[in-house]
Write a protein that holds these residues in place. Structure first.
Motif, PDB file in Angstrom:
ATOM      1  N   LYS A 137       0.833  -1.211   0.000  1.00  0.00           N
ATOM      2  CA  LYS A 137       0.000   0.000   0.000  1.00  0.00           C
ATOM      3  C   LYS A 137       0.867   1.260   0.000  1.00  0.00           C
ATOM      4  N   GLN A 138       1.947   1.228   0.767  1.00  0.00           N
ATOM      5  CA  GLN A 138       2.835   2.383   0.826  1.00  0.00           C
ATOM      6  C   GLN A 138       3.521   2.606  -0.517  1.00  0.00           C
ATOM      7  N   SER A 141       1.175   4.063  -3.165  1.00  0.00           N
ATOM      8  CA  SER A 141       0.923   5.482  -2.931  1.00  0.00           C
ATOM      9  C   SER A 141       2.130   6.335  -3.320  1.00  0.00           C
ATOM     10  N   LYS A 142       3.315   5.936  -2.873  1.00  0.00           N
ATOM     11  CA  LYS A 142       4.520   6.740  -3.116  1.00  0.00           C
ATOM     12  C   LYS A 142       4.946   6.710  -4.581  1.00  0.00           C
ATOM     13  N   ARG A 144       2.984   5.844  -7.173  1.00  0.00           N
ATOM     14  CA  ARG A 144       1.840   5.968  -8.092  1.00  0.00           C
ATOM     15  C   ARG A 144       1.847   4.785  -9.071  1.00  0.00           C
TER      16      ARG A 144
END
Length: 343
Positions: A137-138, A141-142, A144
């Motif tokens: 998940k991280q 997000s970071k 894209r």
């Protein structure tokens, strides 16, 4: 009447034949191009797995997704490929967790002492379970990006040296050791009182032959695919320092070009093959060790008692690792809970 129909059929057939190149061209133009970058050699198990996946994806999509694989660092080293994903210079990559720690420190959880020389099934409970999900998940997000599914395993990472044979971790004191990247590996190198040196993988053979460092952290297969005995590798301390994994991901820019059916297809093709890819990698590692032996590389396998003693010493210094690697309390607890309940 028959003559007229034959003439019509001929004209229709001729028209289709003349139009065929333009129809094929239109289909080719409508295809979505997927460019993937790897910095390892074509014989490496990661390359073989990704090449197989891309071929199967192209076939399953009936040509809607047209793939292109760039290998051996033709475009980007893994240390730089995440930036290329963010900037849209590449559509897909599968970097090692150790190259991602600058963006997502928690991807270094495999360096925790609890996972020093781990049982593979225990590690998979982490990578396929809650710790891996948190890291995923991280990263999404970071970077894209979208992660396709379970991680692609590389195998156990060990130590390799050119001149000095290693019998215990104490023998590394004062040596210059190349790290593939990541604060966790650098911490481990410093823990054995060696000096970390970060060098991109495509540059390792030349740097090794020139004596830039005395040894490095890698796997048997990676050494074999690069024929590093030709660059001076003579010894290995096979303590299974950690279990290396690659994370398959595609950029948001590419993902946005796909319909939901093709997105599902990409995930499904990966899920249908990941177990086989992991088995392929395990066999490659076993075969690679024998190949290295045949080229004169010697191996030292520490005893279970020695590994347990070294793990206890690392546990005593774990607070330093957590601080240096910037691991979150959440990832540390998730790993501890997962390993503790299944070890």
């Amino acid at each position: 009447m028959i003559l007229r129909w034959n003439r019509r059929a001929f004209i229709k057939g001729a028209s289709l034949a003349l139009a065929a190149p333009y129809i094929s061209s239109a289909i080719a133009q409508d295809a979505i191009k997927l460019r993937c970058s790897l910095d390892t050699a074509p014989s490496h198990p990661r390359n073989q797995a990704i090449a197989d996946y891309l071929q199967k994806l192209e076939e399953a999509s009936q040509g809607r997704i047209k793939t292109e694989l760039f290998q051996s660092g033709q475009l980007f080293a893994d240390l730089n490929v995440t930036k290329a994903l963010l900037q849209g210079q590449i559509d897909m990559a599968s970097p090692g967790t150790w190259t991602l720690t600058g963006l997502v420190p928690d991807s270094d959880f495999c360096q925790l002492p609890a996972l020093y020389s781990p049982v593979i099934d225990v590690f998979r409970r982490c990578s396929d379970g809650a710790p891996g999900e948190l890291v995923g998940k991280q990263l999404e997000s970071k970077l894209r990006s979208h992660i396709l599914g379970h991680w692609l395993e590389l195998g156990f990472e060990n130590w390799y040296t050119t001149k000095k044979p290693i019998q215990t971790l104490e023998d590394f004191s004062g040596l210059k050791i190349r790290s593939p990247g990541g604060a966790g590996i650098s911490w481990r190198i410093a823990f054995v009182h060696a000096i970390p040196n970060v060098t991109p993988w495509p540059n390792v053979p030349l740097a090794l032959s020139q004596g830039t460092f005395d040894g490095f952290v890698s796997t048997d297969e990676s050494c074999t695919s690069a024929k590093l005995w030709e660059a001076g590798v003579r010894h290995s301390y096979a303590d299974h320092s950690f279990f290396g994994n690659y994370i398959p991901m595609v950029s948001d820019a590419f993902w946005s070009k796909l319909g939901e059916n093709d997105r599902k297809l990409m995930r499904d093709v990966w899920a249908a093959n990941i177990a086989r890819y992991r088995a392929m990698s395990a066999k490659s590692q076993a075969d690679a060790r024998e190949t290295m032996k045949s080229h004169g590389v010697t191996f030292v396998d520490p005893s279970a008692e020695q590994v347990a003693a070294d793990r206890r010493r690392m546990m005593a210094a774990q607070a330093d690792l957590i601080r240096d690697a910037k691991l979150s309390p959440e990832i540390v607890k998730l790993v501890s809970d997962t390993v503790g309940s299944h070890s």
